[in-house]
Design an enzyme around this catalytic site. Structure first.
Site, PDB file in Angstrom:
ATOM      1  N   CYS A   1      33.084  38.342  37.583  1.00  0.00           N
ATOM      2  CA  CYS A   1      32.182  39.096  38.452  1.00  0.00           C
ATOM      3  C   CYS A   1      32.314  40.585  38.197  1.00  0.00           C
ATOM      4  O   CYS A   1      33.426  41.064  38.110  1.00  0.00           O
ATOM      5  CB  CYS A   1      32.516  38.779  39.912  1.00  0.00           C
ATOM      6  SG  CYS A   1      31.720  39.848  41.106  1.00  0.00           S
ATOM      7  N   PRO A   2      31.280  41.381  38.139  1.00  0.00           N
ATOM      8  CA  PRO A   2      29.884  40.984  38.348  1.00  0.00           C
ATOM      9  C   PRO A   2      29.117  40.739  37.046  1.00  0.00           C
ATOM     10  O   PRO A   2      27.901  40.733  37.046  1.00  0.00           O
ATOM     11  CB  PRO A   2      29.310  42.213  39.055  1.00  0.00           C
ATOM     12  CG  PRO A   2      30.022  43.359  38.380  1.00  0.00           C
ATOM     13  CD  PRO A   2      31.396  42.840  38.009  1.00  0.00           C
TER      14      PRO A   2
END
Lengths: 131, 195
Positions: free
Chosen positions: B17-18
């Site tokens: 992430c992200p």
């Protein structure tokens, strides 16, 4: 109109830098307009020497391995992506003066402004976060 | 043809992430409305994130499959005019009417794409993607004077399908509005039930 995210980055350290840039990147990916106001130690995130300046908090050094393992991009890479995606980077003039920094100490693309510059953006923000 | 045919696939394996979302956003900008993007990722957080991202940005989240720790997320890029369906076919019924026809002799025709159908359709519905409907008419002839309920996601594609059916002599055709986007009844996930 899309959403607007206003972020205040007031702390140094690698952990803070990632929190700031991850939220910023997720924001632009969800088509929000994102601005980050860098103040006090947060200015080290946009400093040209950020790699030397950003350290793990004492006792957190072991996280370095985890970051590599999880394939997390470096702060410099994250910052580059953020700029490319249109994240607005604002350096706080007052703290720059206090800390003896000028615009030339920062990576390209940083604009400098005062508290009102940030507030002007933040007044219309849907989300405001501080790190 | 597999139901899981995609127009573009991106490899986000090993990314956390992200980054899967950042790549997804970039990739969706590069495909045409109506096309399907596949995001291959190993980050378990991507399961919730990709779905939320699609909902937030107005794209259609089709579903996720998992295969040994590798997630395949499927997203269909939104078509602006589908958001506000302009339907002109006169015979219109709502989802409740469709629900009351489950298990009856009526034909339920799902005119969405095979992948949309595979991730969830009304039990017993037959697949006839709008783009292939005209080629499939011959096989549907026996239903020409029977009740036919046509369903898609929002009522737009089914509107066009109803007109095609009516033009070819089908006399008892109904467009189900809004369709699967608001469907509260039972769904089946299965491979294609061919006609």
């Amino acid at each position: 109109m899309g959403k607007r995210v206003a972020i205040i980055a007031s702390n140094g350290g690698i952990e803070s830098a990632y929190k700031v840039l991850n939220i910023a990147m997720a924001g632009v990916a969800t088509e929000a307009e994102v601005a980050i106001f860098f103040t006090f130690d947060g200015l080290s995130i946009i400093h040209k020497q950020s790699e030397q300046m950003l350290k793990f908090a004492p006792g957190h050094e072991h996280l370095a391995e985890g970051f590599t393992k999880a394939n997390v991009p470096s702060i410099a890479q994250m910052l580059e992506m953020a700029k490319e995606s249109g994240v607005k980077l604002i350096g706080c003039q007052m703290t720059m003066d206090v800390m003896g920094l000028t615009k030339d100490d920062f990576v390209d693309g940083v604009e400098v402004g005062g508290a009102v510059t940030f507030l002007d953006f933040a007044y219309d923000a849907d989300v405001t976060v501080t790190f | 043809m597999s139901a899981y045919t995609v127009d573009k696939s991106i490899d986000c394996k090993g990314l956390s992430c992200p980054m899967p979302i950042v790549r997804t956003k970039k990739a969706i900008d590069e495909i045409a409305p109506g096309q399907v993007l596949e995001v291959v990722a190993t980050d378990p957080g991507s399961v919730a994130d990709v779905k939320s991202w699609a909902t937030r940005t107005g794209h259609q989240f089709l579903g996720t499959t998992e295969d040994g720790g590798v997630f395949h997320h499927y997203i269909r890029k939104s078509i602006p005019e589908e958001q506000k369906p302009e339907t002109t076919f006169a015979n219109v019924v709502d989802n409740d009417v469709l629900a009351s026809k489950l298990g009856s002799d009526a034909l339920i025709l799902d005119v969405r794409e095979p992948m949309e159908y595979a991730f969830g359709h009304v039990p017993g519905a037959k697949l006839a993607p709008l783009g292939q409907l005209e080629r499939m008419l011959e096989g549907l002839k026996t239903y020409a004077d029977k009740e036919v309920y046509v369903v898609c996601r929002t009522g737009n594609r089914s509107d066009m399908a109803c007109k095609i059916l009516a033009d070819h002599g089908f006399t008892n055709v109904y467009n189900v509005i809004p369709g699967m986007s608001e469907w509260q009844g039972p769904v089946e996930q299965s491979e294609v039930e061919q006609l």
